[in-house]
Design a protein around this motif. Structure first.
Motif, PDB file in Angstrom:
ATOM      1  N   GLU A 102       0.823  -1.207   0.000  1.00  0.00           N
ATOM      2  CA  GLU A 102       0.000   0.000   0.000  1.00  0.00           C
ATOM      3  C   GLU A 102       0.857   1.258   0.000  1.00  0.00           C
ATOM      4  O   GLU A 102       0.581   2.217  -0.712  1.00  0.00           O
ATOM      5  N   GLU A 103       1.939   1.201   0.789  1.00  0.00           N
ATOM      6  CA  GLU A 103       2.808   2.369   0.874  1.00  0.00           C
ATOM      7  C   GLU A 103       3.478   2.669  -0.455  1.00  0.00           C
ATOM      8  O   GLU A 103       3.666   3.829  -0.836  1.00  0.00           O
ATOM      9  N   ILE A 106       0.860   4.399  -2.691  1.00  0.00           N
ATOM     10  CA  ILE A 106       0.526   5.804  -2.453  1.00  0.00           C
ATOM     11  C   ILE A 106       1.664   6.738  -2.851  1.00  0.00           C
ATOM     12  O   ILE A 106       1.457   7.933  -3.018  1.00  0.00           O
ATOM     13  N   ALA A 107       2.872   6.198  -3.029  1.00  0.00           N
ATOM     14  CA  ALA A 107       4.037   7.059  -3.295  1.00  0.00           C
ATOM     15  C   ALA A 107       3.830   8.078  -4.422  1.00  0.00           C
ATOM     16  O   ALA A 107       4.184   9.239  -4.257  1.00  0.00           O
ATOM     17  N   ILE A 110       1.934  11.327  -3.318  1.00  0.00           N
ATOM     18  CA  ILE A 110       2.397  12.200  -2.231  1.00  0.00           C
ATOM     19  C   ILE A 110       2.618  13.648  -2.687  1.00  0.00           C
ATOM     20  O   ILE A 110       2.152  14.572  -2.025  1.00  0.00           O
ATOM     21  N   LEU A 114      -2.703  15.949  -1.975  1.00  0.00           N
ATOM     22  CA  LEU A 114      -4.035  15.511  -1.553  1.00  0.00           C
ATOM     23  C   LEU A 114      -3.943  15.092  -0.088  1.00  0.00           C
ATOM     24  O   LEU A 114      -2.866  14.847   0.427  1.00  0.00           O
ATOM     25  N   ASP A 115      -5.106  14.995   0.577  1.00  0.00           N
ATOM     26  CA  ASP A 115      -5.014  14.546   1.962  1.00  0.00           C
ATOM     27  C   ASP A 115      -4.967  13.020   2.001  1.00  0.00           C
ATOM     28  O   ASP A 115      -5.332  12.344   1.044  1.00  0.00           O
ATOM     29  N   ILE A 116      -4.536  12.514   3.130  1.00  0.00           N
ATOM     30  CA  ILE A 116      -4.201  11.092   3.210  1.00  0.00           C
ATOM     31  C   ILE A 116      -5.426  10.207   2.984  1.00  0.00           C
ATOM     32  O   ILE A 116      -5.315   9.103   2.454  1.00  0.00           O
ATOM     33  N   ILE A 119      -6.054   9.857  -0.682  1.00  0.00           N
ATOM     34  CA  ILE A 119      -4.970   9.059  -1.240  1.00  0.00           C
ATOM     35  C   ILE A 119      -5.195   7.587  -0.963  1.00  0.00           C
ATOM     36  O   ILE A 119      -5.074   6.739  -1.840  1.00  0.00           O
ATOM     37  N   LYS A 120      -5.590   7.277   0.255  1.00  0.00           N
ATOM     38  CA  LYS A 120      -5.803   5.873   0.612  1.00  0.00           C
ATOM     39  C   LYS A 120      -6.949   5.272  -0.182  1.00  0.00           C
ATOM     40  O   LYS A 120      -6.923   4.101  -0.548  1.00  0.00           O
ATOM     41  N   ALA A 136      -2.178  -5.875   0.927  1.00  0.00           N
ATOM     42  CA  ALA A 136      -1.872  -4.445   1.068  1.00  0.00           C
ATOM     43  C   ALA A 136      -0.796  -4.138   2.101  1.00  0.00           C
ATOM     44  O   ALA A 136       0.064  -3.295   1.883  1.00  0.00           O
TER      45      ALA A 136
END
Lengths: 224, 322, 392, 86
Positions: A102-103, A106-107, A110, A114-116, A119-120, A136
């Motif tokens: 997952e990380e 999202i890279a 960044i 956008l807010d987290i 993004i998630k 994930a």
């Protein structure tokens, strides 16, 4: 959509042995087209892909994508272009090994500020489309080759790019995974994405969707 | 060795300044080549290298500027500390006048901070544009700032090596006091007129900021800076010290007054800088940075409010004005 | 918050790759720890000494003969009392008593216990012994260093002073002064004024010096002038002079330490530069990937800047807290030797917690600025990694 | 999930914050009582001289044994007076 005009790329210009990787390439790619670039390694496929993705800059010539000249962009704009319009799938997957699936996904989002939570959400959708959502929170090191490939696809799709570029995507995959990959490509084609694949894998000779085969040799397009 | 040079603050300060100057020097060395060979339309490797190098100049200026913002109050704090060693000094006012280098140095520091702030704005515009249109201008500008910084560095060293611990310096009451008609205000103003001017200019500046009149903002904010300095020293300061004869811009930076001076002067400088920056980027680069303007409005209003508050609090506590 | 996701990602990278930074943090914490221990000690000692000065008389006046201080005649007192604006004129008797065998010395201070205020102070100090037995026979209060020294020489409850005329005077040890007073009392003996005079064999009409207060600050210079007019052979010591001397005492010393640290900090910078050049060149591929998926050079610079900031701040806080615990809870074993010296009597001081924000600020600048300066160029080098690195 | 690691950062900062708070509490509680005795004593003696190895503003005693063994004109090794300003 993509207009490539008379592109040259020379490596080691100043040295005694300059190497001309691309020689006068001209190519037009329409929207929603699927291009298969084939040729032996060293024929200039990867260089061409990196120029289209603005990872590198040509020595001369012009590349216009959606009306924007991308062959010479300041870094900030080149980065925006890469983030917004390009989904790149590399030969070696190129994931950040220390982070989880997952990380990694999202890279690309960044720098977009956008807010987290948004993004998630986007990352979740993208993982579902690539079929990796169940892994994930696992670290990349723990994944198999096929799973890494799907993770790379999810990362390429997370920004919803118009253009998907793949560099030898099946080189590190077995037959079954390669077929799965082609399946995903065909759904992407159906979604209206433009796809460019550089490969010398014969599996791409028979595709379930319409495609244009371009052969490269020694930095030139020899056969369309 | 001079006792001044052995005090902790001076060592830390001079070390910091030297390090920053060393970094700036690196940036300075690569700049002439950048200016000479810069050609954005070229596709050569060299141009790419130059583009990368311009990021080094940017990083260095950014870092140095951030640190200089911290070092300005630290400089003031340092000279304040020195007042313990130098005879006759009660606060920084005496120390800064201990030799001829002090006041120009302080002024130069503020000017450099303002200029490097404008440089950062220009840099941002340059990076956000499509073809690095301002790069050459920004590098020339950097060379100019570097020249000022070199002078500042030289002044730093001259200043601290020329403070004598044997010669007594004058105290702030002598420098700023108005006994016997000495040290009169500029233009022969008296205190009510000064205050009237202070509030009028503030209102004018706010109006200018609202109406986005670039030239008006520049002129009024500079005037306001000037008048506000005098108002704080000769009027509001006396309420901070709660003593009608105590007129000094430095004593309020000390612990006895809860370091309030850093807030007072900080708000004034930040507010004026933001208005100037806003006006200049609007005037020269046609950019309307509303965040900058709002920030300026906030800082200036807080400054005026804070100053007035001291008077109000004193009045409500004691029932009289000084 | 706009940058929420950015900081989230920053923390991910920091924690997953913490091994890269542990070395740098370790060195930083050690440096901060040492520096702030030294500065904590010096500022604590300075503050304690300055605080004791509050109780001191504004001026002391004594007689000089051939440049040496000699006994002051008591008749001076009456003359001084007559000056307007002078208050609390008191005679003082003190001096060093040398213990011949070892070249050690004690500071004997005579106190007029009939004075009401000093009687109260004495009561506060003497919790265990009762005052009556203290006054019943010649007795004294001794500092911890003196007590230890005496019991090492088998004087456990009394000590025989050798007077200048060759006879001995036995004085009982009433009590040891609390060890929290060691900073000024380690080598001190407090005894009644008359007894002190007897031990020093001073004449009836003479004292060591005269202390006086001048409540109005503005009068200070005039009073000094008047004193010099009254007595041509007088030396007047101003409290401000002592205060200034205390300040320069440790400031100077801290400065010397800082010069030593200069060398350390340069080494530190070189190590950091090397270390981060290495760490970051190992990250080349990673940064290339980030660049390829749309991070701009500024984004990478920002990432690395905050990464460094987190490291700097956390090692700073850690170092300072450790130093605080070391100095103010464990009273800085080993290190306090350097400050106090053990030439006369071994001393161990209780440090009064003192935090000066100016000193912490200096320390932060002294540490953070070189840190940032030495990683700046490695950071820039890694940030301009071409995104093409991802393809290789 | 991804939040877990972010929480590590929060935990780290909370830890540092707690350290600082503990320090502040100790500072506020212990800085005054420790000072009390020394104040009382200095009030009693009206005398303030740090009891360091070198008596500070008193004249130093020229004693015979405080010599540098090989260079008699240099200050002795066990004197730390060189550290203090004169």
């Amino acid at each position: 959509m993509i207009e490539i005009e008379n592109i040259h790329k020379i490596f080691n210009e100043k040295s005694s042995e300059p190497f001309e990787a691309l020689k006068s390439i001209t190519l037009h790619i329409a929207k929603n087209e699927a291009i298969i670039l084939s040729g032996v390694s060293g024929s200039g496929k990867s260089t061409l892909l990196s120029l289209i993705a603005s990872l590198d800059k040509p020595s001369s010539g012009k590349i216009v994508v959606d009306g924007e000249l991308i062959s010479k962009l300041p870094d900030l704009h080149a980065s925006h272009y890469r983030a917004k319009s390009i989904g790149f799938i590399f030969q070696h997957f190129n994931l950040l090994e220390a982070l989880s699936v997952e990380e990694n996904i999202i890279a690309p989002l960044i720098p977009s500020r956008l807010d987290i939570i948004t993004i998630k959400k986007q990352a979740q959708e993208s993982m579902q489309r690539a079929g990796i959502a169940h892994k994930a929170s696992q670290t990349i090191r723990e994944l198999s080759g096929g799973e890494k490939q799907r993770c790379a696809i999810a990362r390429a799709l997370v920004t919803d790019p118009k253009l998907i570029i793949c560099d030898e995507p099946t080189a590190n995959l077995d037959k079954a995974n390669s077929l799965k990959f082609i399946e995903i490509l065909s759904t992407l084609k159906a979604l209206g994405k433009t796809i460019i694949v550089a490969t010398h894998d014969p599996i791409f000779d028979t595709l379930p969707f319409e495609s244009r085969l371009i052969k490269m040799e020694d930095g030139r397009i020899v056969d369309e | 060795m001079n006792e001044v040079l052995l005090s902790q603050e001076v060592i830390v300060y001079l070390l910091s300044e030297s390090l920053l100057f060393g970094l700036l020097f690196v940036a300075f060395i690569i700049t002439p080549l950048l200016i000479k060979r810069w050609n954005f339309d070229a596709f050569t490797q060299e141009q790419f290298r130059l583009e990368n190098r311009s990021y080094l100049v940017m990083s260095i200026v950014f870092f140095v500027m951030a640190l200089k913002i911290l070092l300005l109050p630290y400089f003031v704090y340092t000279i304040d500390q020195l007042s313990d060693i130098v005879p006759g000094a009660m606060c920084g006012a005496g120390i800064i006048k201990a030799n001829g280098y002090g006041n120009p140095l302080l002024l130069l520091k503020i000017i450099i901070l303002f200029l490097s702030g404008f440089w950062m704005t220009l840099n941002r515009l340059d990076l956000e544009a499509k073809a690095y249109p301002y790069t050459k201008r920004k590098l020339w500008f950097f060379l100019f700032i570097f020249m000022l910084l070199s002078i500042e560095f030289a002044l730093d060293i001259l200043y601290f090596t020329h403070i004598q611990t044997t010669n007594p310096v004058t105290c702030c009451s002598v420098i700023f006091g108005q006994m016997g008609g000495s040290n009169a205000l500029f233009l022969g103003l008296d205190t009510p007129m000064l205050l009237l001017l202070f509030y009028l200019l503030f209102v004018l500046l706010v109006l200018m900021l609202w109406s986005k009149n670039s030239l008006g903002i520049i002129v009024t904010s500079l005037l306001f800076l000037f008048v506000a300095y005098y108002s704080v020293v000769y009027f509001y300061g006396t309420y901070i010290y709660e003593l009608p004869t105590h007129k000094c811009p430095f004593c309020m930076l000390q612990q006895e007054y809860y370091f309030i001076g850093y807030l007072v002067w900080g708000l004034l400088l930040v507010g004026v800088f933001m208005s100037l920056d806003y006006a200049i980027s609007r005037w020269l680069w046609k950019r309307d940075a509303l965040r900058l303007r709002n920030f300026a409005l906030w800082a200036l209003s807080l400054f005026v409010l804070l100053c007035s508050l001291f008077v109000v609090v004193y009045y409500s506590k004691n029932g009289v004005l000084l | 918050m706009h940058n929420n996701a950015f900081f989230h990602f920053l923390s991910l990278l920091l924690f997953k790759q913490k091994n890269k930074h542990i070395g740098a943090i370790f060195i930083s914490v050690i440096i901060i720890f040492l520096l702030s221990s030294v500065l904590f000690i010096s500022s604590s000692l300075q503050k304690s000494l300055q605080a004791t000065l509050q109780n001191q008389p504004d001026f002391t006046i004594s007689r000089l003969q051939a440049g040496r201080a000699v006994d002051t005649p008591t008749e001076w007192i009456e003359k001084i009392v007559q000056i307007d604006g002078v208050s609390a004129v008191t005679p003082r008797v003190y001096g060093r008593y040398f213990f011949a065998p070892n070249e050690n010395s004690f500071l004997i201070v005579g106190v007029d216990f009939f004075d009401e205020q000093s009687n109260r102070s004495l009561q506060e100090l003497m919790e265990t012994t009762d005052l009556k037995s203290f006054f019943a026979m010649p007795s004294m209060l001794v500092g911890e260093g003196v007590q230890k020294f005496m019991s090492a020489h088998y004087y456990s409850d009394s000590f025989s002073f050798k007077l200048p005329n060759g006879s001995f005077k036995k004085v009982a040890i009433a009590q040891q002064l609390p060890s929290s007073t060691n900073l000024i009392a380690n080598d001190m003996i407090v005894m009644p004024l008359e007894l002190a005079k007897e031990i020093f064999a001073m004449e009836e009409e003479s004292i060591t010096d005269i202390a006086l207060n001048v409540p109005n600050d503005a009068e200070w210079d005039t009073i000094v002038g008047k004193l010099h007019l009254l007595f041509y052979d007088a030396q007047v010591i101003d409290k401000r002079e002592i205060s200034k001397a205390y300040k320069s005492l440790y400031n100077y010393k801290g400065g010397l330490f800082l010069i030593l640290y200069l060398i350390t900090i340069i080494t530190f910078m070189l190590i950091l530069y090397q270390r981060y050049s290495m760490v970051y060149s190992a990250e080349k591929k990673e940064i290339g990937i980030l660049r390829a998926i749309g991070w701009s050079i500024q984004d990478i610079l920002k990432l690395k800047f905050y990464e460094t900031l987190v490291i700097v701040i956390s090692s700073f806080i850690l170092g300072v807290v450790l130093a605080y615990i070391f100095v103010f809870i464990f009273d800085a074993p080993l290190l306090q030797e350097i400050f106090l010296g053990g030439e006369n009597l071994a001393n161990s001081v209780v440090f009064v917690p003192t935090i000066e924000f100016g000193i912490l600020g200096s320390l932060f600048l002294f540490f953070a600025l070189p840190f940032f300066a030495s990683v700046l160029i490695p950071v820039w080098k890694i940030a301009v990694t071409p995104p093409k690195e991802a393809m290789l | 999930m991804g939040w877990r690691v972010s929480r590590e950062l929060i935990v780290g900062f909370v830890f540092l914050g707690l350290l600082v708070c503990g320090l502040a509490v100790h500072y506020l509680l212990y800085s005054t009582p420790k000072e009390q005795n020394i104040q009382t004593l200095s009030r009693l003696t009206t005398f303030s001289s740090p009891s360091l190895s070198v008596a500070f503003y008193e004249p130093r005693l020229p004693s015979g044994n405080a010599m540098h063994p090989s260079y008699p004109s240099m200050p002795s090794l066990n004197k730390r007076g060189f550290i203090y300003a004169q």
